[in-house]
Design a protein around this motif. Structure first.
Motif, PDB file in Angstrom:
ATOM      1  N   GLY A   1     -36.212 -51.163 -28.161  1.00 52.73           N
ATOM      2  CA  GLY A   1     -36.056 -50.777 -26.758  1.00 52.73           C
ATOM      3  C   GLY A   1     -36.705 -49.451 -26.437  1.00 52.73           C
ATOM      4  N   THR A   2     -37.634 -49.010 -27.295  1.00 51.89           N
ATOM      5  CA  THR A   2     -38.356 -47.773 -27.013  1.00 51.89           C
ATOM      6  C   THR A   2     -39.242 -47.966 -25.785  1.00 51.89           C
ATOM      7  OG1 THR A   2     -40.037 -48.460 -28.601  1.00 51.89           O
ATOM      8  CG2 THR A   2     -38.313 -46.976 -29.390  1.00 51.89           C
ATOM      9  N   ILE A   3     -39.708 -46.859 -25.222  1.00 53.73           N
ATOM     10  CA  ILE A   3     -40.478 -46.918 -23.977  1.00 53.73           C
ATOM     11  C   ILE A   3     -41.961 -47.014 -24.328  1.00 53.73           C
ATOM     12  CG2 ILE A   3     -41.070 -45.676 -21.859  1.00 53.73           C
ATOM     13  CD1 ILE A   3     -38.240 -44.435 -21.977  1.00 53.73           C
ATOM     14  N   ARG A   4     -42.537 -48.162 -23.992  1.00 55.94           N
ATOM     15  CA  ARG A   4     -43.945 -48.405 -24.279  1.00 55.94           C
ATOM     16  C   ARG A   4     -44.847 -47.753 -23.239  1.00 55.94           C
ATOM     17  NH1 ARG A   4     -45.139 -54.548 -24.554  1.00 55.94           N
ATOM     18  NH2 ARG A   4     -44.100 -54.320 -26.579  1.00 55.94           N
ATOM     19  N   SER A   5     -44.345 -47.657 -22.001  1.00 57.72           N
ATOM     20  CA  SER A   5     -45.163 -47.104 -20.919  1.00 57.72           C
ATOM     21  C   SER A   5     -44.249 -46.475 -19.876  1.00 57.72           C
ATOM     22  CB  SER A   5     -45.999 -48.217 -20.274  1.00 57.72           C
ATOM     23  OG  SER A   5     -46.658 -47.752 -19.111  1.00 57.72           O
ATOM     24  N   LEU A   6     -44.679 -45.331 -19.349  1.00 53.37           N
ATOM     25  CA  LEU A   6     -44.010 -44.689 -18.231  1.00 53.37           C
ATOM     26  C   LEU A   6     -45.097 -44.224 -17.270  1.00 53.37           C
ATOM     27  CD1 LEU A   6     -41.494 -43.649 -16.789  1.00 53.37           C
ATOM     28  CD2 LEU A   6     -41.613 -41.577 -18.190  1.00 53.37           C
ATOM     29  N   VAL A   7     -45.244 -44.959 -16.172  1.00 48.48           N
ATOM     30  CA  VAL A   7     -46.286 -44.687 -15.194  1.00 48.48           C
ATOM     31  C   VAL A   7     -45.697 -43.911 -14.026  1.00 48.48           C
ATOM     32  CG1 VAL A   7     -47.892 -45.737 -13.543  1.00 48.48           C
ATOM     33  CG2 VAL A   7     -47.630 -46.714 -15.838  1.00 48.48           C
ATOM     34  N   LEU A   8     -46.360 -42.808 -13.658  1.00 51.06           N
ATOM     35  CA  LEU A   8     -45.913 -41.958 -12.567  1.00 51.06           C
ATOM     36  C   LEU A   8     -46.639 -42.393 -11.303  1.00 51.06           C
ATOM     37  CD1 LEU A   8     -46.082 -38.510 -14.411  1.00 51.06           C
ATOM     38  CD2 LEU A   8     -44.328 -40.293 -14.566  1.00 51.06           C
ATOM     39  N   LYS A   9     -45.944 -43.104 -10.431  1.00 54.85           N
ATOM     40  CA  LYS A   9     -46.587 -43.683  -9.253  1.00 54.85           C
ATOM     41  C   LYS A   9     -47.110 -42.623  -8.299  1.00 54.85           C
ATOM     42  CE  LYS A   9     -44.097 -48.077  -8.906  1.00 54.85           C
ATOM     43  NZ  LYS A   9     -43.245 -48.891  -8.003  1.00 54.85           N
ATOM     44  N   THR A  10     -46.353 -41.538  -8.132  1.00 53.33           N
ATOM     45  CA  THR A  10     -46.755 -40.514  -7.163  1.00 53.33           C
ATOM     46  C   THR A  10     -47.843 -39.595  -7.705  1.00 53.33           C
ATOM     47  OG1 THR A  10     -44.967 -39.063  -7.910  1.00 53.33           O
ATOM     48  CG2 THR A  10     -44.485 -40.527  -6.053  1.00 53.33           C
ATOM     49  N   GLN A  11     -48.223 -39.764  -8.956  1.00 55.59           N
ATOM     50  CA  GLN A  11     -49.283 -38.963  -9.563  1.00 55.59           C
ATOM     51  C   GLN A  11     -50.481 -39.840  -9.906  1.00 55.59           C
ATOM     52  OE1 GLN A  11     -49.101 -35.618  -9.742  1.00 55.59           O
ATOM     53  NE2 GLN A  11     -47.145 -35.850  -8.681  1.00 55.59           N
ATOM     54  N   GLY A  12     -50.815 -40.725  -8.987  1.00 60.17           N
ATOM     55  CA  GLY A  12     -51.994 -41.572  -9.185  1.00 60.17           C
ATOM     56  C   GLY A  12     -51.828 -42.573 -10.305  1.00 60.17           C
TER      57      GLY A  12
END
Length: 863
Positions: free
Chosen positions: A510-521
């Motif tokens: 359950g580790t985090i494979r991706s964390l995308v910051l929507k407000t930072q492009g």
């Protein structure tokens, strides 16, 4: 005074073969100085007969001087239990002049380390400690700050001078178990704090090395000839050694007149040394960094983790309680809860005692220090909760019941904020799931099932140091769910909110494979090329002889909450044979991502460097297994940031780290890897960063080839050979704050404060307010400053201000309470100046203030 001399010959020679005439003169050796005295007290170590021992020994040794770091409440004990000895000691302490024989050098009520608690706790430790000492010694003067333990922090110069101290000492030569200050400089230096305040200081000299064959001393713990001559050769004209003996030791004078002591030497108080012995001009400026305080405890040990969590919880509760009580006193003339506040501070300050942290297993008065902390902090929390409850009810107006249609939400921070608040929903209003602000606008809300029943959570906008009202009611519309979760078989799960898109790798714990910051492009924050995984728990289990991680096994995900306000999932993973539950909470419109980790130990683990392979524990073994965090169980966060700079907060300070890494395994190599409230990783090229917040003081890990890590667990041999084991579940709360700009531009301090002081809520009946949106007692024209404390004393309102910002040191403040006079006062309550005020169109007082970067100031408002 003992005198010694050396022979110097002066010879006159005539012609070859003529007689030689020699004159021999005596040249006096320079005097060495020694600071003796006692450290401890009734909570740590202070036998009932010890007051009489000090009196008798001082009378028998007229050259002897005492520098006292005694817990102030000890004098209550001495007065009650040994009144004659107490009276005799008071007589000896009456002379508080430079020629007196007794000096009070550290009045801190609970002998705190200072670097492990809040800045306001530091101030209260000194303020309330001095008040208690003056109850017994009315003419006591506090001139020099000194401590036998490493009770130092970078912000002390400004705080000490504001209390009236004239000088300080950065030595702790005889008790360096928990650490020491970096060696620097010569006889005297200007210790310069983060706000620019300088105080004359005796440092641990540049030549004052750690003592060979010891893991608790420097060479200045006695004035032997080797130490004195080395100091003289280094240009230190008046070398001084120091040992504050533990109260209860019966040595009498620490130095004896034997062959092992340099002569001539003089016992001295620190005040006398500064005023009559030391050079009168400092030779160097020391722009002191928090990393110059080189300290280490058994970070990750479950017992210490619980102590730190309990202390943090009590600190947060009491800060909130005082501010709420001040709002109630100013707005509703509610009685200030003097007795409750004082007792809450008393037990909080005792829980910050350094012995609670460095020897939590030691038994005093029938309980371990850790058990004492639990009792002390529970008292503080209970008193604080009651103050908050009574203050909220007073501010809501009576009668106010859980059946009322309105909710009043309180904000104890210096900035207006929009945060989530939670209130229990009464049975009579279960169908009313809509929340509206005073303007009638619907705000996001959500019903949440808990063990206690149903709670209503909603997003509340509340002004600074004030409150706002909200109505609950019915709606014909169904709230739109803006969060989503998508699972792909049993391999992954994707969580999405307005700010983030997060992908969980269920195959790898359950580790985090991706964390995308929507407000930072749509920038990716996770470094997928790193061999470590984001939010994995990993450590070296030395019984098994290998590193073990939650990423080693698959996990399953459980949706706990999914609504327009909050999204929460629970990850069920394994750490070897031990169940691990990690919870991730995403809130709409909120940068902060909340995490918790709970490990239900099915076996007693050994986690950390295998101490059996480094010769075991001994007092003199420089290598300590509990130092090196690389081997401990860490929560890891590999970041896609190329140039990583580290910033971390300290009491009234933020430090830019100069460490290439945080790792060490020897007492002589200690580095400051302390995480007080938060640590921030920032890439100045990408102008992107991530802050890690912790629910307790602990350590962090980081290096050029090692990702950011939070210490979760150590289980093995610690100080004094004690086995720091586990005796139940481990549970830790932490948070991540991705951000653009550096920590200051991103207001990470305010983010941390909001996490520590959540909004408070109370049911109320509607009443008119001056303006739609609520009421603010004190506000600022710009964000950035903090209000760590607000309280009443002698009928006057005291507001503590802190400026962590360097970009603008001036603010316009508006005060919306009755005030005949506003003054700027020092910490010892001396008036620095009266503040001129004007009135805005609504009659509120306005005034301008300036504070230097990391400056602390206090307003005193007379109603």
């Amino acid at each position: 005074m003992f005198r010694s001399a050396r022979l110097v010959s002066h010879c006159l020679r005539g012609a070859i073969g003529a007689a030689v005439l020699c004159a021999v003169t005596l040249v006096a050796e320079p005097t060495a100085w020694f600071v003796d005295g006692y450290h401890g007290g009734i909570y740590g170590h202070y036998p009932a007969s010890f007051t009489r021992f000090m009196v008798d020994t001082m009378n028998a040794n007229p050259r002897w001087k005492l520098n006292l770091e005694i817990e102030p409440a000890t004098w209550d004990f001495a007065r009650t239990n040994t009144p004659e000895a107490y009276a005799a000691f008071k007589k000896l302490a009456e002379d508080q002049s430079v020629s007196g024989r007794i000096e009070f050098i550290n009045p801190a009520y609970g002998q705190s380390y200072f670097w492990n608690c809040s800045g306001e706790s530091l101030i209260q430790q000194l303020d309330r400690g001095m008040e208690k000492i003056r109850e017994h010694f009315p003419n006591a003067e506090f001139v020099t700050y000194s401590s036998e333990e490493p009770c130092f922090t970078s912000a002390l110069p400004g705080i000490l001078k504001s209390f009236g101290f004239k000088q300080a000492v950065l030595k702790n030569p005889n008790t360096c178990w928990g650490g020491y200050v970096r060696a620097f400089g010569g006889e005297l230096v200007n210790w310069i704090g983060p706000d620019g305040t300088a105080i004359p200081t005796v440092p641990r000299y540049e030549m004052e090395s750690l003592k060979p064959g010891s893991t608790w001393e420097t060479i200045a713990n006695v004035t032997n000839p080797e130490f004195v001559h080395a100091a003289l050769n280094a240009g230190i004209e008046h070398p001084v050694g120091m040992c504050l003996q533990d109260a209860g030791w019966r040595n009498g004078p620490w130095l004896k007149d034997d062959g092992g002591v340099y002569r001539p030497f003089e016992f001295t108080t620190w005040r006398n040394y500064f005023e009559n012995a030391a050079v009168q001009k400092t030779s160097q400026d020391w722009h002191f960094s928090q990393e110059d305080v080189r300290v280490s405890l058994v970070w990750g040990a479950q017992v210490l983790q619980r102590v730190a969590q309990e202390v943090r919880r009590a600190e947060n509760k009491l800060a909130t309680a005082e501010k709420m009580a001040t709002l109630a006193a100013v707005d509703r003339q509610a009685k200030w809860p003097e007795a409750s506040v004082n007792d809450a501070w008393r037990t909080l300050m005792l829980s910050q005692h350094h012995d609670c942290w460095i020897v939590p297993y030691n038994v005093r008065h029938g309980r371990t220090w850790a058990e004492q902390v639990s009792a002390w902090t529970e008292n503080t929390v209970q008193l604080s909760d009651e103050i908050i409850r009574q203050s909220a009810k007073s501010l809501c107006g009576e009668p106010a019941t859980n059946d009322a249609p309105s909710l009043r939400v309180f904000n104890t921070l210096a900035v207006g904020r929009i945060n989530i608040v939670s209130a229990p929903l009464p049975e009579s209003r279960r169908g009313e799931v809509v929340v509206r602000d005073r303007a009638g606008k619907e705000v996001p809300s959500q019903l949440v099932k808990t063990d206690a029943g149903t709670e209503l959570i909603f997003s509340a906008a509340v002004p600074a140091l004030g409150y706002a009202d909200f109505q609950i009611g019915k709606s014909n519309q169904t709230a739109r769910v803006e969060s989503s979760i998508e699972t792909k078989t049993n391999e992954s799960a994707v969580l999405e909110t307005d700010l983030y898109r997060m992908e969980l790798d269920l195959v790898h714990g359950g580790t985090i494979r991706s964390l995308v910051l929507k407000t930072q492009g749509n920038r990716e924050l996770v470094d997928v090329t790193n061999e470590r995984r984001f939010n994995e728990l990993r450590g070296y289990f030395f019984k098994e002889g290998k590193f073990i991680s939650t990423a080693d096994r698959p996990a399953r995900v459980e949706i706990v909450e999914k609504g327009p306000v909050r999204f929460r999932v629970r990850i069920h993973a394994q750490l070897h044979s031990n169940p691990v539950t990690q919870t991730i909470t995403l809130t709409h419109g909120q940068r902060r991502i909340d995490f918790s980790a709970r490990i239900d130990w099915k076996e007693i683990p050994g986690i950390g460097e295998d101490y059996q392979q480094v010769s075991g524990f001994s007092f003199t073994n420089n290598h300590k297994a509990f130092y090196d965090d690389r081997w401990k169980l860490l929560a890891l966060f590999p970041l896609k940031l190329k140039r990583q700079e580290i910033f971390k907060n300290a009491p009234f300070d933020v430090t830019r780290s100069q460490l290439t890494n945080t790792f060490f395994n020897a007492w002589s190599e200690i580095k400051n890897n302390v995480l007080l409230n938060w640590v921030d990783v920032f890439d100045p090229d990408a102008e992107l960063g991530l802050a890690l917040l912790s629910d307790h003081t602990t350590s962090y890990a980081h290096g050029a080839d090692h990702p950011l890590g939070l210490t979760i667990q150590y289980s093995g041999i610690g100080l004094w050979g004690r086995n720091y084991t586990v005796d139940g579940p481990t549970e830790v709360h932490y948070a991540l704050v991705p951000h653009a700009g550096d920590w200051e531009q991103a207001s990470i301090g305010n983010e941390s404060d909001a996490w520590n002081e959540p909004l408070q809520v109370e049911f109320s009946k509607p009443e008119p307010v001056a303006a739609v949106g609520g009421r603010s007692l004190l506000s600022f024209d710009q964000n950035g400053w903090e209000v760590p404390a607000m309280r009443l004393k002698n009928g006057k309102v005291y507001v503590r201000l802190f400026n962590p910002s360097g970009r603008s040191a001036q603010r316009k403040l508006t005060y919306r309470g009755p005030a005949a006079k506003i003054e700027w006062v020092s910490l010892n309550d001396a008036v620095l100046r009266e503040i001129p005020t004007t009135k805005d169109p609504t009659g509120n007082l306005q005034f301008n203030l300036s504070l230097p970067r990391f400056g602390i100031g206090t307003l005193r408002i007379t109603p």
